[in-house]
Design an enzyme around this catalytic site. Structure first.
Site, PDB file in Angstrom:
ATOM      1  CG  HIS A 157     -12.263   3.157   8.656  1.00 50.15           C
ATOM      2  ND1 HIS A 157     -12.042   2.574   9.873  1.00 50.15           N
ATOM      3  CD2 HIS A 157     -11.053   3.576   8.208  1.00 50.15           C
ATOM      4  CE1 HIS A 157     -10.748   2.618  10.163  1.00 50.15           C
ATOM      5  NE2 HIS A 157     -10.119   3.223   9.170  1.00 50.15           N
TER       6      HIS A 157
ATOM      7  CG  LEU B  26     -10.365   6.903  11.550  1.00 55.72           C
ATOM      8  CD1 LEU B  26     -11.499   6.544  10.595  1.00 55.72           C
ATOM      9  CD2 LEU B  26     -10.516   6.130  12.855  1.00 55.72           C
TER      10      LEU B  26
ATOM     11  CB  ALA C 198      -7.349   7.643   1.876  1.00 55.03           C
TER      12      ALA C 198
ATOM     13  CG  HIS D 180      -4.007   6.218   0.540  1.00 54.74           C
ATOM     14  ND1 HIS D 180      -4.139   6.928   1.710  1.00 54.74           N
ATOM     15  CD2 HIS D 180      -4.130   4.912   0.864  1.00 54.74           C
ATOM     16  CE1 HIS D 180      -4.310   6.071   2.724  1.00 54.74           C
ATOM     17  NE2 HIS D 180      -4.315   4.844   2.228  1.00 54.74           N
TER      18      HIS D 180
ATOM     19  CD  GLU E  80      -2.854   1.114   2.392  1.00 53.05           C
ATOM     20  OE1 GLU E  80      -3.784   1.916   2.421  1.00 53.05           O
ATOM     21  OE2 GLU E  80      -2.584   0.349   3.341  1.00 53.05           O
TER      22      GLU E  80
ATOM     23  CB  ALA F 276      -2.322   6.834   9.058  1.00 46.69           C
ATOM     24  CG  HIS F 277      -0.012   5.800   3.788  1.00 42.41           C
ATOM     25  ND1 HIS F 277       0.600   4.749   3.131  1.00 42.41           N
ATOM     26  CD2 HIS F 277      -1.257   5.362   4.102  1.00 42.41           C
ATOM     27  CE1 HIS F 277      -0.247   3.727   3.065  1.00 42.41           C
ATOM     28  NE2 HIS F 277      -1.381   4.080   3.641  1.00 42.41           N
TER      29      HIS F 277
ATOM     30  CG  ASP G 159      -6.667  -0.503   6.861  1.00 38.05           C
ATOM     31  OD1 ASP G 159      -5.524  -0.887   6.522  1.00 38.05           O
ATOM     32  OD2 ASP G 159      -6.965   0.706   6.963  1.00 38.05           O
TER      33      ASP G 159
END
EC number: 3.5.1.25
Length: 387
Positions: free
Chosen positions: A254, A311, A223, A198, A132, A143-144, A278
């Site tokens: 979510h 999240l 995302a 994303h 991912e 959160a990346h 996830d």
């Protein structure tokens, strides 16, 4: 398992329908047959199951970041992968893709090497890897770590192509902002499952990338650009385009249950909406948090968040996800089970061997009690967890 073993006394969900009065016969890791109890062959080892129990196809999770106290980002080893698989087997998952969240090049390479070795060794429950990132959109980073997000280069693409044939499934989540249609075409043509996620792109771009070979959307609604009155966004394109499958995190945090129902009603096929957890490292533990790329993630009231409330993955297992869509959304139990087994098998290109309980299929199944509690998880006919 070389001998024939018969499981008797439970109703069976084949993936297509419910059956009663049948015996499930397993031989050499596969479903040998399903026959009436009175017609069962002689010489079987009989296993009588509890009254009111059910045998259902094993759950398949295409997005699992961690479990059992381990994050794949922190444990790019066969042992780390085995720990994650074992943790989720406790909740009915018989095949999964350990998922690497955006990280450094050397971490990605170490993860791929561990995945190839895990496939060679036949780690129970290991289906392949899901990478991912890091080729995502900073605008929809979630959160990346934005400092690690970057465009896909030729070297990155070649690294992915070199895994083909060395593990059953390789899935990668990418954003059109940092990956070209030509790159998607090369990946998908080689058999790699390309998922869009994303990303802040528009619906037309999603359709262009689906035409190039993308076949999934990662954690629908999260995302990504949303469904609007003039611009359908990624969400609208995912629901409209039948070639696209879509993962869904069904924890109630979510995605709102009303939104879930609308999406399930609106999705065009043959692509389906399937369940993903996830899940992060706390699954199967009493941990109250963990770190991701050096940042603290907090666990509270069923949620995992960064300090600012963003999240960061989910604190849910697959059996709980099945219960949620059945009990909260009101889906028939069979359809809830298909969302956790058959539909992800179809998305991953594994429906020829997984997702149903039929002769010739892998003997990956879960035994549930009358309250949808887990009794046992079998992978290849072998019990890997008994409650």
């Amino acid at each position: 398992m070389n001998k024939k073993t018969a499981f008797r006394g439970a109703r069976i969900f084949t993936g297509d329908r419910w059956e009663s009065g049948l015996v499930l016969v397993v031989e050499n890791g596969r479903i040998a047959t399903l026959v009436e109890e009175t017609d069962a062959p002689e010489g079987l080892e009989i296993r009588d199951l509890p009254r009111g129990s059910s045998i259902v196809p094993g759950f398949i999770d295409l997005q699992v970041n961690g479990g059992g106290g381990v994050m794949l980002n922190d444990a790019q080893t066969v042992e780390g992968i085995a720990t994650i698989c074992a943790a989720h087997a406790r909740f009915g998952t018989t095949a999964l893709l350990p998922t690497l969240i955006t990280d450094r090049v050397e971490i990605t390479r170490a993860t791929i090497a561990a995945g190839i070795e895990a496939a060679r060794l036949g780690v129970p429950g290991f289906l392949g890897l899901h990478l991912e990132g890091p080729h995502l959109s900073v605008a929809r980073k979630g959160a990346h770590d934005p400092s690690l997000i970057r465009p896909m280069e030729e070297e990155d693409l070649e690294t992915l192509l070199q895994t083909v044939g060395r593990m059953p499934v390789l899935m990668t989540t990418v954003a059109p902002e940092n990956v070209t249609p030509e790159q998607v075409d090369r990946l998908s043509s080689a058999g790699i499952l390309v998922s869009l996620g994303h990303t802040d792109c528009d619906a037309d771009t999603v359709l262009d990338y689906a035409a190039a070979g993308a076949r999934a959307v990662t954690h629908l609604f999260n995302a990504m650009s949303q469904l609007g009155n003039r611009e359908p966004g990624v969400v609208g394109a995912a629901l409209e385009e039948g070639m696209l499958h879509a993962g869904l995190i069904a924890d109630g945090f979510h995605v709102n249950p009303i939104t879930m129902r609308i999406a399930l009603s609106a999705k065009n096929g043959p692509g389906r909406i399937f369940l993903v957890t996830d899940a992060m490292s706390p699954i199967g533990t009493d941990l109250d948090g963990f770190t991701l790329n050096g940042r603290q993630i907090y666990r509270k009231d069923g949620r995992l968040t960064l300090a600012d409330g963003t999240l960061a993955g989910a604190d849910i297992d697959m059996l709980s996800s099945v219960r949620f869509v059945h009990e909260t959304l009101g889906l028939p139990l069979g359809e809830a089970l298909r969302m956790a087994s058959l539909y992800p098998a179809e998305a991953a290109g594994m429906a020829a061997t997984k997702g149903r309980l039929q002769p010739g299929m892998d003997a990956d199944f879960v035994i549930l009690d009358g309250d949808l509690g887990l009794v046992a998880t079998h992978i290849g006919g072998v019990p890997v967890y008994t409650a």
